[in-house]
Motif scaffolding. Sequence first.
Motif: not given
Length: 276
Positions: A256-265
């Motif tokens: 889910d692209p919505a998880g990109y930012a959380d994963r990066a953090t």
Amino acid sequence: MQERTRVRLDVSYDGTDFSGWAVQPDRRTVAGVLVQAFDLVLGSDAATGLTVAGRTDAGVHATGQVCHVDLLTEVWRRHEGTLLRRLARLLPGDVRVRAVTWAPGDFDARFSATFRRYEYRVTDAPWGAEPLRRHDTLAWSSRLDQDALNAAADGLVGEHDFAAYCRRKENATTLREVTRLDWRRSADGVLVATVQADAFCQAMVRSLVGAMLVVGDGRRPAGWPAGLLARRERANEVNVAPAHGLTLVAVGYPDDPAGYADRATRTRRLRVPPDA
């Protein structure tokens, strides 16, 4: 400030004639060739912020490398449909951009990645590597036992401090989670190691391969590579396998692209020193 659009690039390259990924003065590198191509196709500074999932060393290949770049939005809109073919005409034959796709602004090719997967090819045929595969296959002078290789690999799977297998960088962690490590013989008789982890430190994959190969040819017991995990510094008795046998074959990202930012953090918290 002009609006920019983030674009994902899927890239393959033959690392034989490259001095690694990162731009270096007076050296031919994959990033340097890509930046030059974008400047010629789109104009200087139309593409900025080239960021890669895994910075491969000199001589290492890729069939599944991923990077991102930020393009001026007006330029992206104008060239979106033709950019892939224009790059294909301009780039040298040993590097290919296989896909150019829009990505959300919080996609980070490096920090949003959930895993990197490499393969290492070794032939123990008495005649050596086939001529057409000599650039991506290591020739080993002794017969290799696949069962012994896999026995050595078993002890390296999981979350460990891989300091014995890494070139240490100041303030950088050597804690990694290897989720897959196994050997198979392909149809042509070549032994292929598949190594997958959340991330790798410098020289880690080739060091792991080097340690397992001396188990495969009988010079070390199966438990020797795992025993080195107790070390908190580089194990000098481990030979780093030659670069040309190694290929980056895949990089994973959240479904889910919505998880990109959380994963990066979360990745930045684990990998980046506080003062970086």
